[in-house]
Design a protein around this motif. Structure first.
Motif, short mmCIF file in Angstrom:
data_model
loop_
_atom_site.label_atom_id
_atom_site.label_comp_id
_atom_site.label_asym_id
_atom_site.label_seq_id
_atom_site.Cartn_x
_atom_site.Cartn_y
_atom_site.Cartn_z
N MET A 11 0.83 -1.21 0.00
CA MET A 11 0.00 0.00 0.00
C MET A 11 0.87 1.26 0.00
SD MET A 11 -3.18 -0.88 -0.21
CE MET A 11 -4.10 0.53 0.40
N LEU A 12 1.95 1.25 0.76
CA LEU A 12 2.86 2.40 0.77
C LEU A 12 3.52 2.58 -0.60
CD1 LEU A 12 4.44 1.90 4.31
CD2 LEU A 12 3.03 3.85 3.57
N ALA A 13 3.80 1.48 -1.29
CA ALA A 13 4.36 1.57 -2.64
C ALA A 13 3.33 2.16 -3.61
CB ALA A 13 4.82 0.20 -3.12
N LEU A 14 2.06 1.76 -3.48
CA LEU A 14 1.01 2.36 -4.32
C LEU A 14 0.89 3.85 -4.02
CD1 LEU A 14 -1.93 -0.26 -4.21
CD2 LEU A 14 -0.26 0.09 -6.05
N GLN A 15 0.95 4.21 -2.76
CA GLN A 15 0.85 5.62 -2.38
C GLN A 15 1.98 6.44 -2.99
OE1 GLN A 15 1.99 6.73 1.67
NE2 GLN A 15 0.11 7.94 1.81
N LYS A 16 3.20 5.93 -2.90
CA LYS A 16 4.34 6.65 -3.46
C LYS A 16 4.21 6.80 -4.97
CE LYS A 16 9.38 6.85 -3.70
NZ LYS A 16 9.28 7.73 -4.82
N ARG A 17 3.78 5.73 -5.63
CA ARG A 17 3.61 5.78 -7.09
C ARG A 17 2.54 6.81 -7.45
NH1 ARG A 17 5.55 5.91 -11.97
NH2 ARG A 17 4.53 4.56 -13.47
N ALA A 18 1.45 6.84 -6.70
CA ALA A 18 0.38 7.81 -6.96
C ALA A 18 0.92 9.23 -6.83
CB ALA A 18 -0.79 7.59 -5.99
N GLN A 19 1.67 9.48 -5.78
CA GLN A 19 2.24 10.81 -5.59
C GLN A 19 3.21 11.15 -6.71
OE1 GLN A 19 3.69 10.08 -1.62
NE2 GLN A 19 1.84 10.92 -0.66
N ASP A 20 3.99 10.18 -7.16
CA ASP A 20 4.97 10.41 -8.23
C ASP A 20 4.30 10.77 -9.56
OD1 ASP A 20 7.01 9.87 -6.44
OD2 ASP A 20 7.46 7.87 -7.24
N VAL A 21 3.12 10.20 -9.83
CA VAL A 21 2.45 10.44 -11.11
C VAL A 21 1.36 11.50 -11.02
CG1 VAL A 21 3.01 8.15 -11.99
CG2 VAL A 21 0.78 8.54 -10.90
N GLY A 22 1.19 12.09 -9.84
CA GLY A 22 0.22 13.17 -9.68
C GLY A 22 -1.22 12.71 -9.49
N ALA A 23 -1.41 11.48 -9.04
CA ALA A 23 -2.75 10.96 -8.78
C ALA A 23 -3.10 11.20 -7.31
CB ALA A 23 -2.82 9.48 -9.10
N ASN A 24 -4.39 11.34 -7.03
CA ASN A 24 -4.80 11.49 -5.63
C ASN A 24 -5.63 10.30 -5.14
OD1 ASN A 24 -7.24 11.99 -6.90
ND2 ASN A 24 -7.58 13.98 -5.92
N ALA A 25 -5.74 9.27 -5.99
CA ALA A 25 -6.45 8.05 -5.59
C ALA A 25 -5.96 6.87 -6.42
CB ALA A 25 -7.95 8.23 -5.77
N VAL A 26 -6.13 5.69 -5.84
CA VAL A 26 -5.89 4.44 -6.56
C VAL A 26 -7.19 3.66 -6.46
CG1 VAL A 26 -4.43 2.40 -6.82
CG2 VAL A 26 -3.47 4.48 -5.82
N VAL A 27 -7.79 3.34 -7.61
CA VAL A 27 -9.08 2.66 -7.65
C VAL A 27 -8.94 1.31 -8.33
CG1 VAL A 27 -10.32 4.86 -7.66
CG2 VAL A 27 -9.79 3.74 -9.84
N ASN A 28 -9.97 0.49 -8.17
CA ASN A 28 -9.98 -0.85 -8.78
C ASN A 28 -8.77 -1.68 -8.35
OD1 ASN A 28 -12.34 -0.18 -10.24
ND2 ASN A 28 -11.08 0.78 -11.82
N ILE A 29 -8.38 -1.56 -7.09
CA ILE A 29 -7.21 -2.31 -6.60
C ILE A 29 -7.57 -3.79 -6.49
CG2 ILE A 29 -5.54 -2.60 -4.73
CD1 ILE A 29 -6.12 0.36 -3.96
N VAL A 30 -6.73 -4.62 -7.07
CA VAL A 30 -6.90 -6.07 -7.02
C VAL A 30 -5.59 -6.71 -6.59
CG1 VAL A 30 -8.70 -6.14 -8.80
CG2 VAL A 30 -6.30 -6.38 -9.47
N SER A 31 -5.68 -7.88 -5.97
CA SER A 31 -4.48 -8.67 -5.74
C SER A 31 -4.03 -9.19 -7.08
CB SER A 31 -4.77 -9.84 -4.78
OG SER A 31 -5.07 -9.35 -3.49
N ASN A 32 -2.72 -9.27 -7.30
CA ASN A 32 -2.21 -9.60 -8.63
C ASN A 32 -0.94 -10.43 -8.54
OD1 ASN A 32 -2.31 -9.26 -11.52
ND2 ASN A 32 -0.58 -7.87 -11.33
N PHE A 33 -0.94 -11.46 -7.69
CA PHE A 33 0.26 -12.27 -7.50
C PHE A 33 0.51 -13.13 -8.74
CE2 PHE A 33 3.23 -15.21 -5.60
CZ PHE A 33 4.00 -14.34 -4.85
N ASN A 34 1.73 -13.08 -9.26
CA ASN A 34 2.11 -13.77 -10.50
C ASN A 34 1.16 -13.43 -11.65
OD1 ASN A 34 4.41 -15.00 -9.51
ND2 ASN A 34 3.30 -16.80 -8.81
N ASN A 35 0.70 -12.17 -11.67
CA ASN A 35 -0.21 -11.66 -12.71
C ASN A 35 -1.52 -12.43 -12.78
OD1 ASN A 35 1.39 -9.45 -13.62
ND2 ASN A 35 2.74 -10.96 -14.58
#
Length: 144
Positions: free
Chosen positions: A89-113
């Protein structure tokens, strides 16, 4: 020389033992209540798992994913999985901040794609020495 070879063999065996991950599901609410997750994530980026209602999206910036692992040796599976969930979750937060997003939606688990969508649970790969959580989501701007 024999000791070095033995140590290398033992190390390789321990890593291969972790390759047979067991996929477990844990409640998102439990993970958010552990490890001060809510306060560590703050509210600068909002998170919405698949199936959860979201505010109106004004623009989609990017779709991206993260895969995090942590040492789980000698720890209960839920403890290790909650910890690595927070890391993801912290990695998603950092990525959102890096790309200028203020939310992450449709989050799914994605182990081994392999996606597993749930509004209430996340998936964790628990092995002999490592636990892993992989998440994927849409990084967006939502209306204030």
């Amino acid at each position: 020389m024999k000791k070095t070879l033995f140590a290398a063999t033992l190390l390789a065996a321990s890593f291969s033992a972790g390759a047979a991950d067991t996929m477990l599901k844990f409640p998102i609410a439990g993970a958010m209540a552990a490890n001060n997750a809510q306060s560590r994530l703050g509210d600068s980026v909002k998170f919405y798992f698949a199936g959860q209602p979201t505010p109106p999206v004004t623009s989609t910036v990017i779709t991206d994913k993260t895969s995090q692992r942590t040492n789980s040796f000698g720890k209960p599976a839920e403890t290790a999985c909650n910890w690595v969930f927070l890391s993801a979750m912290l990695a998603l937060q950092k990525r959102a901040q890096d790309v200028g997003a203020n939310a992450v939606v449709n989050i799914v688990s994605n182990f081994n794609n392999v996606e597993m969508a749930s509004a209430t649970e996340f998936e964790c790969a628990e092995g002999a020495i490592m636990a892993g959580v992989a998440l994927k989501g849409d990084f967006v701007k939502i209306a204030p």
